[in-house]
Design a protein around this motif. Structure first.
Motif, PDB file in Angstrom:
ATOM      1  N   ALA A  66       7.245 -17.909   3.704  1.00  0.00           N
ATOM      2  CA  ALA A  66       6.471 -16.335   3.272  1.00  0.00           C
ATOM      3  C   ALA A  66       6.686 -15.452   4.299  1.00  0.00           C
ATOM      4  CB  ALA A  66       4.789 -16.040   3.030  1.00  0.00           C
ATOM      5  N   GLY A  67       7.852 -14.654   3.825  1.00  0.00           N
ATOM      6  CA  GLY A  67       7.989 -13.378   4.808  1.00  0.00           C
ATOM      7  C   GLY A  67       9.141 -14.036   5.359  1.00  0.00           C
ATOM      8  N   GLY A  68       9.723 -15.021   4.779  1.00  0.00           N
ATOM      9  CA  GLY A  68      11.424 -14.860   5.427  1.00  0.00           C
ATOM     10  C   GLY A  68      11.075 -16.405   6.676  1.00  0.00           C
ATOM     11  N   LYS A  69       9.991 -16.782   6.324  1.00  0.00           N
ATOM     12  CA  LYS A  69       9.768 -17.926   6.926  1.00  0.00           C
ATOM     13  C   LYS A  69       8.819 -19.799   6.353  1.00  0.00           C
ATOM     14  CE  LYS A  69       7.323 -19.629  11.368  1.00  0.00           C
ATOM     15  NZ  LYS A  69       6.532 -19.459  12.623  1.00  0.00           N
TER      16      LYS A  69
ATOM     17  N   GLU B 282       1.375  -9.558  -3.888  1.00  0.00           N
ATOM     18  CA  GLU B 282       0.437  -9.483  -5.154  1.00  0.00           C
ATOM     19  C   GLU B 282      -0.378  -8.669  -5.295  1.00  0.00           C
ATOM     20  OE1 GLU B 282      -1.143 -12.107  -8.454  1.00  0.00           O
ATOM     21  OE2 GLU B 282      -0.782 -13.189  -7.317  1.00  0.00           O
ATOM     22  N   ARG B 283      -1.258  -8.467  -4.600  1.00  0.00           N
ATOM     23  CA  ARG B 283      -2.683  -7.415  -4.647  1.00  0.00           C
ATOM     24  C   ARG B 283      -1.705  -5.704  -4.544  1.00  0.00           C
ATOM     25  NH1 ARG B 283      -7.565  -5.874  -5.927  1.00  0.00           N
ATOM     26  NH2 ARG B 283      -8.254  -4.652  -4.774  1.00  0.00           N
ATOM     27  N   LEU B 284      -0.843  -5.982  -2.955  1.00  0.00           N
ATOM     28  CA  LEU B 284      -0.543  -4.641  -2.919  1.00  0.00           C
ATOM     29  C   LEU B 284       0.182  -4.288  -3.942  1.00  0.00           C
ATOM     30  CD1 LEU B 284       0.829  -2.359  -0.762  1.00  0.00           C
ATOM     31  CD2 LEU B 284       2.327  -3.513   0.178  1.00  0.00           C
TER      32      LEU B 284
ATOM     33  N   TYR C  66      10.078  -4.130   1.033  1.00  0.00           N
ATOM     34  CA  TYR C  66       9.467  -5.501   1.146  1.00  0.00           C
ATOM     35  C   TYR C  66       8.339  -5.387   1.667  1.00  0.00           C
ATOM     36  CZ  TYR C  66      10.230  -5.267   6.662  1.00  0.00           C
ATOM     37  OH  TYR C  66       9.753  -4.773   8.360  1.00  0.00           O
ATOM     38  N   ALA C  67       7.669  -7.073   1.772  1.00  0.00           N
ATOM     39  CA  ALA C  67       6.111  -6.650   1.329  1.00  0.00           C
ATOM     40  C   ALA C  67       6.295  -8.088   1.038  1.00  0.00           C
ATOM     41  CB  ALA C  67       5.626  -5.471   0.301  1.00  0.00           C
ATOM     42  N   GLY C  68       5.090  -9.046   2.167  1.00  0.00           N
ATOM     43  CA  GLY C  68       5.270 -10.781   2.109  1.00  0.00           C
ATOM     44  C   GLY C  68       4.420 -10.948   3.428  1.00  0.00           C
TER      45      GLY C  68
ATOM     46  N   LEU D 283       7.030  -2.594   3.908  1.00  0.00           N
ATOM     47  CA  LEU D 283       7.621  -1.157   4.053  1.00  0.00           C
ATOM     48  C   LEU D 283       8.287  -0.763   2.989  1.00  0.00           C
ATOM     49  CD1 LEU D 283       9.151   0.069   6.553  1.00  0.00           C
ATOM     50  CD2 LEU D 283      11.539  -0.978   6.066  1.00  0.00           C
ATOM     51  N   LEU D 284       7.269   0.678   3.111  1.00  0.00           N
ATOM     52  CA  LEU D 284       7.379   0.991   1.908  1.00  0.00           C
ATOM     53  C   LEU D 284       7.529   2.868   2.289  1.00  0.00           C
ATOM     54  CD1 LEU D 284       3.685   0.658   1.274  1.00  0.00           C
ATOM     55  CD2 LEU D 284       5.204  -0.863   0.393  1.00  0.00           C
ATOM     56  N   VAL D 285       8.792   3.024   1.129  1.00  0.00           N
ATOM     57  CA  VAL D 285       8.690   4.852   1.055  1.00  0.00           C
ATOM     58  C   VAL D 285       8.325   5.193   0.289  1.00  0.00           C
ATOM     59  CG1 VAL D 285      10.874   6.267   1.413  1.00  0.00           C
ATOM     60  CG2 VAL D 285      11.234   3.932   1.688  1.00  0.00           C
ATOM     61  N   ALA D 286       7.393   6.579   0.254  1.00  0.00           N
ATOM     62  CA  ALA D 286       6.465   6.723  -0.365  1.00  0.00           C
ATOM     63  C   ALA D 286       7.581   8.917  -0.315  1.00  0.00           C
ATOM     64  CB  ALA D 286       5.666   6.971   0.111  1.00  0.00           C
ATOM     65  N   PRO D 287       6.803   9.514  -1.186  1.00  0.00           N
ATOM     66  CA  PRO D 287       7.011  10.558  -1.015  1.00  0.00           C
ATOM     67  C   PRO D 287       5.868  11.067   0.426  1.00  0.00           C
ATOM     68  CG  PRO D 287       6.315  10.313  -3.511  1.00  0.00           C
ATOM     69  CD  PRO D 287       5.815   9.190  -2.769  1.00  0.00           C
TER      70      PRO D 287
END
Length: 829
Positions: free
Chosen positions: A331-334, A626-628, A643-645, A650-654
């Motif tokens: 998970a998460g690159g590891k 999955e939940r996010l 990314y999320a895990g 890390l999210l980009v939103a209005p």
């Protein structure tokens, strides 16, 4: 002479299937199905696979496992040609009564005991023997029981037996009363799932991945142990058994010591933990030369990084002759693996390290590094919760700590397999010669441009070209596959991966795929379900807000295409009184789980068995992976997932939705953890213009997140301040009230600007600044004058609102008035 030894892959498959009888047993109200399957008398089979104690056969779930495997074979299950299905099936069902002279039987029996950290599960057997309520037992939720000294844990909570889904992840306070029915539904789904991929003549490795995926989807909330370890799922126990059994089979096969006594010897070091870690993710991910096409490239880059780890694991396991079940966590690159301590293990690992490092330099030019490390050898006794003197043992925790130390040391010399033992200090793009006619890559701006991307005719490096082409297809893809090198050479598979594998954006490829993944559960067949990250798609290119934000028509995209960051910013604009108001800004949201190291080191108490550690990791990763996406799609659909895990996002939103999103995320994570104060989330938010360099914006969000952690954790950093989550809720309520007053034309924006100045003075006075001490009388004068001119019908409500926004000294509430006023002003610009 000792019997022929089971292979590591056969051992893994036996481990994955050994307890499937627990599901079958609980799905049936009695043993009528057993009697029908065995011609009315299962006695001969009982004596072959069940232990005999006090004149009766015990551990009857093993008989049900035999029933389940036979049923699958009758329904047309075809074992891969590389494995001996009859042998692995027999080994699987004899794990409680291994034949005294069969080392393969004892490999699985030992793995079953070591995986749970318990020599035996006596209370489970007692409940089954005396007609207990094991058919009604639920999986006790693990997360509400995590304790690291940050508050009292809530009472016991439960996961009903059902297929994995975003809705099923949060635990329930009361146990469901219909478990037998639920087990019946899962049993039917299991049979259908095995039929779906068991008839296709899959390769052994593909078969194993499909079985792992089916197990994770259906058995995640089925308790393995109903009494002794009620919070470990059948899936996690089976996967841990598979990993240990594969390592034992490989070790004894390499040592040619296939006597039962040697298998049962727990004093000889036979195991090693290993880790594979992708380093330099954030810098490599955010390396962009301008914003054009950034939304398409970023999502695909993040996806490619995850699949690079998957392919590296495939390469590593193939070189070591091990199945994918050897991967305990990913998970998460590891990733964390359990390996046998083979005589030439260091040599093999060094060869894998060199191949991976050379590939990473060739493709990423040192921007990313795959760091490979292994802990020291350890004996089987380290898995057990109790030592030889029955004292509480810390063995498995200690081995994981040693692995963490080895990984930290390896990170100090990334790419050592490419440049020698000296290594590099950190990651960064290694200079390479440019073709003067093409120059640098149009996307990253640092690697040489070598390929012309058909989509826009721009010249890019191989990595960015693959991301650009994949990013165009990924939002619409039904799934993806890791193709074998031979198959990849015949297809349009844009992304190269370690080991010669290629990534293709389609889920099913039959024997041509090393692994296959689907973005939807229904009809997945032999593909493993993986929830796609949420990204927003263009709904209406003619939306007037896009023109208002100055986005040219040729940069808005067609309906159904991925939104650009400029379009996401424009989604913050609103229509009010026939005109567009607001600001077209972006919000960068970073969040992660607090005290994660302590959660894994201490949160599980004395029971840190491999299965329990894996369960904790997979639950946390399941929330972010999955939940996010489920939460975003339903409540914040214009949010882009970079990314999320693992344990972060890390999210980009209005910008207008970022604060409500952060609050909703914390509330939802609280429900997911059962309200446990020991498992919390911190976040940071930065607001930027869509043309602002994204890497710099993420650094600002990172600083805000660090401020939240310094401020006590379980908080939000934003606008240079730290808010509690309750404070954020109060601030949003106040912002909405102020916005309503502005929209009703009762509160002019010019006066709201003045209020914000007084709010800043009030905060300065509370901080001890003497020059600001006179804020209150000056404000009360301004307030009185304003109310005199206000409409009579609105005067009382305005008075209450102004008092709420700027209360007298010593009467402050939880809301941050300055932030609330800023939000209201930005919405009405």
């Amino acid at each position: 002479m000792a019997a022929e030894l089971i292979t590591p892959l056969e051992a893994a498959l036996a481990g994955l299937l050994h307890d499937i009888g627990k599901l079958a047993q609980r799905a049936h109200p009695d043993e009528a199905a057993l009697r029908a399957a065995y011609g009315g008398d299962p006695g001969g089979t009982e004596s072959a696979i069940l232990p005999l104690r006090d004149g009766r056969y015990t551990h009857r779930h093993a008989l049900w496992s035999d029933f389940a495997i036979r049923e699958a074979e009758r329904e047309g299950l075809r074992w891969p040609k590389e494995v001996n299905g009859a042998r692995l099936g027999a080994v699987a069902v004899r794990h409680h009564a291994p034949r005294h002279d069969d080392p393969s039987d004892w490999i699985l029996a030992e793995a079953d005991r070591l995986a749970s950290g318990l020599e035996r599960k006596e209370r489970d057997e007692a409940e089954e023997a005396h007609g207990g309520t094991f058919r009604e037992r639920e999986l006790r939720a693990l997360l509400p029981a995590i304790a690291i000294g940050r508050g009292a844990v809530p009472g016991a909570m439960w996961h009903p037996a059902e297929e994995a889904s975003p809705e099923a992840l949060p635990p329930q306070a009361s146990a469901p009363k219909d478990q037998p029915r639920r087990f019946g539904l899962l049993w039917t789904a299991w049979q259908e799932g095995v039929r779906a991929f068991g008839r296709h003549g899959l390769s052994a490795r593909r078969f194993e991945r499909a079985l792992l995926g089916l197990s994770e989807r259906l058995l995640w909330a089925v308790p393995s142990s109903t009494v002794d370890q009620p919070d470990v799922s059948l899936h996690e126990h089976a996967r841990a058994v598979a990993a240990i059994a594969a390592a034992l089979a490989a070790w004894h096969g390499a040592k040619d010591t296939n006597e039962v006594a040697a298998v049962k010897d727990r004093s000889v070091p036979k195991f090693r933990l290993a880790a594979l870690d992708l380093s330099g993710i954030q810098k490599a991910l955010l390396r962009l030369d301008g914003q054009k096409g950034a939304s398409r490239i970023l999502r695909a880059r993040s996806f490619l990084m995850g699949q690079t780890v998957e392919a590296a694991l495939e390469l590593m396991l193939e070189k070591l002759g091990l199945p994918f079940s050897s991967v305990l966590l990913n998970a998460g690159g590891k990733a964390e693996l359990l390996l046998p301590d083979l005589p030439d293990l260091e040599t093999r690992l060094e060869a894998v390290r060199g191949e991976l490092d050379r590939w990473m330099v060739a493709h990423w030019q040192g921007d990313l590094a795959l760091v490979l490390a292994a802990g020291p050898p350890f004996a089987a006794g380290q898995f057990l919760r109790r030592g030889p003197d029955n004292a509480v043992a810390e063995g498995y925790r200690q081995e994981r700590a040693k692995l963490a130390a080895a990984l930290d040391a390896a990170k100090l010399r990334p790419l050592a397999g490419w440049c020698g033992e000296g290594g590099l200090v950190g990651t960064g793009v290694i200079p390479a010669p440019f073709d003067p006619a093409r120059g640098a890559c149009a996307s990253c701006g640092v690697r040489p441009a070598v390929i012309e991307t058909p989509l826009d005719r721009a010249w890019r490096c191989t990595v960015c070209d693959a991301a650009c082409r994949l990013g165009q297809r990924l939002p619409k893809a039904e799934g993806f596959a890791l193709l074998e090198p031979e198959a990849a050479a015949r297809e349009d598979a844009p992304a190269a991966l370690p080991g010669g594998l290629r990534l293709a954006p389609w889920s099913e490829r039959g024997a041509a795929a090393r692994a296959s993944f689907a973005f939807a559960r229904e009809g997945a067949g032999s593909a493993v379900f993986r929830a796609p990250a949420h990204v927003p798609l263009v709904r209406d290119p003619a939306d007037p807000r896009y023109a208002h934000a100055g986005i040219p028509e040729d940069e808005r995209g067609a309906a159904g295409e991925l939104m650009t960051f400029a379009a996401i910013g424009a989604e913050a604009l609103e229509m009010h009184a026939g005109r567009i108001v607001g600001r077209d800004l972006l919000a960068i949201v970073k969040a992660d789980v607090d005290f994660l190291g302590r959660v894994f080191a201490d949160g599980l108490g004395r029971d840190r068995s491999p299965a329990r550690v894996a369960q904790l990791s997979r639950l946390l990763d399941g929330y972010f992976a999955e939940r996010l996406p489920w939460l975003l799609a339903r409540r914040f659909p214009t949010t882009y997932t970079v990314y999320a895990g693992g344990d972060d996002l890390l999210l980009v939103a209005p910008w207008r939705f970022a604060l409500p999103l952060a609050l909703a995320l914390r509330e939802d994570f609280g429900a997911f953890s059962g309200g446990n104060p020991n498992l919390t989330l911190s976040a940071g938010i930065a607001f930027v213009h869509p043309r602002h360099p994204l890497a710099l914006a993420v650094e600002e969000a990172e600083e805000a997140l660090e401020a939240a952690k310094r401020g006590g954790r379980d908080r939000l950093g934003v606008f240079g301040r730290v808010l509690s989550w309750a404070g954020l809720g109060a601030t949003l309520d106040l912002a909405e009230a102020l916005n309503g007053a502005v929209r009703a034309e009762h509160l002019p924006p010019t006066f709201l600007h003045r209020m914000r100045w007084f709010a800043a003075r009030r905060r300065a006075a509370e901080a001890g600044e003497a020059r600001a001490a006179d804020w209150n009388p000056k404000w009360r004068y301004q307030e009185a004058r304003f109310l005199e001119r206000a409409p009579a019908a609105a005067r009382d409500s305005l008075r209450a609102l102004l008092l709420r926004a700027l209360p007298p000294p010593g009467r402050g509430g939880e809301a941050d008035a300055e932030i609330a006023m800023t939000v209201a002003l930005w919405r009405n610009r």
